[in-house]
Enzyme design. Structure first.
Site, PDB file in Angstrom:
ATOM      1  N   ASP A 133       0.872  -1.135  -0.079  1.00 59.04           N
ATOM      2  CA  ASP A 133       0.045  -0.172   0.028  1.00 59.04           C
ATOM      3  C   ASP A 133       0.842   1.308  -0.096  1.00 59.04           C
ATOM      4  O   ASP A 133       1.634   1.377   1.010  1.00 59.04           O
ATOM      5  CB  ASP A 133      -0.950   0.044   1.028  1.00 59.04           C
ATOM      6  CG  ASP A 133      -1.986   1.048   1.432  1.00 59.04           C
ATOM      7  OD1 ASP A 133      -2.153   1.898   0.303  1.00 59.04           O
ATOM      8  OD2 ASP A 133      -2.780   1.261   2.379  1.00 59.04           O
ATOM      9  N   ASP A 151      -2.042   6.203  -6.037  1.00 56.46           N
ATOM     10  CA  ASP A 151      -2.513   5.394  -4.823  1.00 56.46           C
ATOM     11  C   ASP A 151      -2.460   3.887  -5.520  1.00 56.46           C
ATOM     12  O   ASP A 151      -3.119   3.661  -6.673  1.00 56.46           O
ATOM     13  CB  ASP A 151      -3.670   5.779  -4.098  1.00 56.46           C
ATOM     14  CG  ASP A 151      -3.829   4.910  -3.043  1.00 56.46           C
ATOM     15  OD1 ASP A 151      -2.975   4.371  -2.238  1.00 56.46           O
ATOM     16  OD2 ASP A 151      -5.338   4.531  -2.930  1.00 56.46           O
TER      17      ASP A 151
END
Length: 466
Positions: A144, A350
């Site tokens: 992440d 992201d």
């Protein structure tokens, strides 16, 4: 250290197209529709990895695809469920960036999002298998770019305090290099200062151990002991004294992964912890289809030689996230009319957001241009996305090319169709007002090598890397 293969796996739902040969001068590509993805045969022929002497590179594959070393028993969630969690994650991320939340406490009544790290952890889409401890124990971790502190579920942890996972729980007692971080240390004080501290816990041996606590935007929580260990990234490549969370108490919805590997920009992340070796740089390439392979790499490709990349400045107004400025969009080879102020909120890149979140003015212009280019095909309603099509009965679909331009002139052509359409829907949503941040989602990033080069203050894109 025992030899341990590292695999990064994707949970991307199967897409219903395979790319046809070439396009045309008008900015459109004809692609055949198929009932499902091509036959379940793993192909690595498309990977164009260009590592340097100071990089570590590992294969990236689809979690449910034929390139996975073992077939997972759990099934990917539905497209609608993933989009719902995607919206929760993106809302949280944009709130953090716009309000400058990192490292602060807030008591404003109109915001109920926790101050600790987290998007919607359940919407994350990629996992990596690493080795933790000595001897190395395999752990499947979500990766992440919007998280910093890494963590795994640790023994002792039973079904009432931890969620089920496919692999055995990490057992600190079986590692010769494991050590809990004491409470009265700079590492523990820094953790608390960055809003991840969980107070002090009574540990074995009589010493007070540093606790960590993370609350995610979807209600998931993890708590435990902040710890020190050896992290094996690939055969012969290990990170010593790696700080991570040894989780003993988990709440909320979770999948069958073992923990999380944080690639954000704050001091707790793997990227910053290894910056003395890899210069605070990493990259990845997400394949277009689950039958193809990609890669994850730490370090700058080929040292200073990054030919083939286009670069745009990186903005670091908030420690965790990587932000760039978008300046334009083209559809079908034609620039759409979007005034520069429409992009003033910036774009967060992201890995855990599925579809791109685009500011109001830019999104409306993109939607109109795309719908016009796809006028031959019937629109159908969708709960989460507003530009979805019914391609039933069509043997071929003509899809317009979409390109995004960033400050400095860096332009990326999105993969056709898998970087533009997801489940027959345009992979963009409206994020909000023009002065708020947007998010570049992982669908748009497919087949590109995305290089996060924080040491040089830039983000790079290399086309057709996988």
């Amino acid at each position: 250290m025992a030899s341990l293969p590292l695999l990064v796996c994707i949970i991307l739902g199967t897409y219903s197209y395979s790319v046809a040969h070439g396009g045309n001068e008008h900015g459109f590509v004809a692609v055949p529709t198929t009932a499902s993805e091509p036959a379940a045969v793993c192909s690595t022929s498309r990977v164009r990895l260009d590592p340097g002497s100071n990089t570590v590179s590992v294969p990236l594959v689809h979690r449910h695809g034929p390139c996975a070393p073992t077939q997972s028993s759990d099934k990917p969630s539905s497209f609608t469920d993933r989009l719902r969690r995607n919206r929760a994650r993106s809302k949280y991320i944009m709130s953090r960036v716009s309000k400058g939340m990192m490292g602060t406490t807030r008591d404003d009544a109109d915001v109920s999002i926790p101050t600790h790290l987290g998007g919607s952890v359940d919407s994350l889409e990629y996992v990596v298998t690493v080795g933790l401890g000595t001897p190395a124990m395999s752990q499947v971790l979500l990766i992440d770019t919007g998280s910093d502190l890494s963590w795994v579920q640790c023994k002792p942890c039973n079904s009432t305090t931890c969620y089920p996972q496919k692999d055995p729980l990490f057992d600190p007692s079986k590692s010769s290099t494991y050590a809990p971080i004491p409470c009265n240390t700079d590492a523990c004080r820094n953790l608390t200062g960055d809003s991840y501290g969980g107070g002090c816990t009574s540990g074995g041996g009589g010493g007070a151990q540093c606790g960590f606590a993370i609350t995610y935007g979807d209600g998931s929580q993890t708590r435990g002991v902040y710890s020190n260990e050896t992290l094996a990234l690939a055969p012969g490549v290990a990170v010593k004294d790696f700080h991570f969370g040894c989780g003993h108490d988990q709440d909320g919805p979770n999948d069958k992964y073992d923990g999380l590997l944080g690639l954000g920009g704050a001091p707790e992340s793997l990227v910053v912890q290894t910056s003395s070796v890899y210069g605070g740089a990493f990259s990845y390439c997400l394949p277009a289809l689950n039958s193809q392979a990609g890669f994850l790499a730490l370090g700058t490709p080929s040292g200073v030689n990054t030919s083939g990349f286009v670069f745009t400045p990186m903005i670091r107004e908030e420690k965790t996230f990587y932000v760039v400025n978008m300046t334009g969009i083209t559809v079908g080879g034609e620039s759409i009319d979007v005034p520069p102020p429409a992009f003033s909120g910036g774009m967060i890149i992201d890995s855990g957001t599925v579809v791109t979140q685009l500011q109001h003015t830019a999104y409306n212009a993109l939607q109109a241009a795309f719908r016009k280019a796809m006028a031959a095909y019937p629109l159908v309603p969708n709960v989460e996305l507003d530009t979805c099509y019914n391609f039933t009965g069509y043997s071929n679909v003509t899809v317009p090319r979409v390109a995004l331009t960033f400050s400095g002139g860096a332009t990326i052509d999105l993969d056709v169709p898998n970087g533009i359409l997801s489940d027959d829907c345009l992979a963009f949503q409206e994020s909000g007002p023009d002065n708020q941040p947007g998010i570049l989602g992982n669908v748009n990033q497919r087949t590109l090598e995305v290089l996060y080069d924080a040491g040089r203050g830039r983000v790079g894109f290399r086309a057709a890397a996988c």
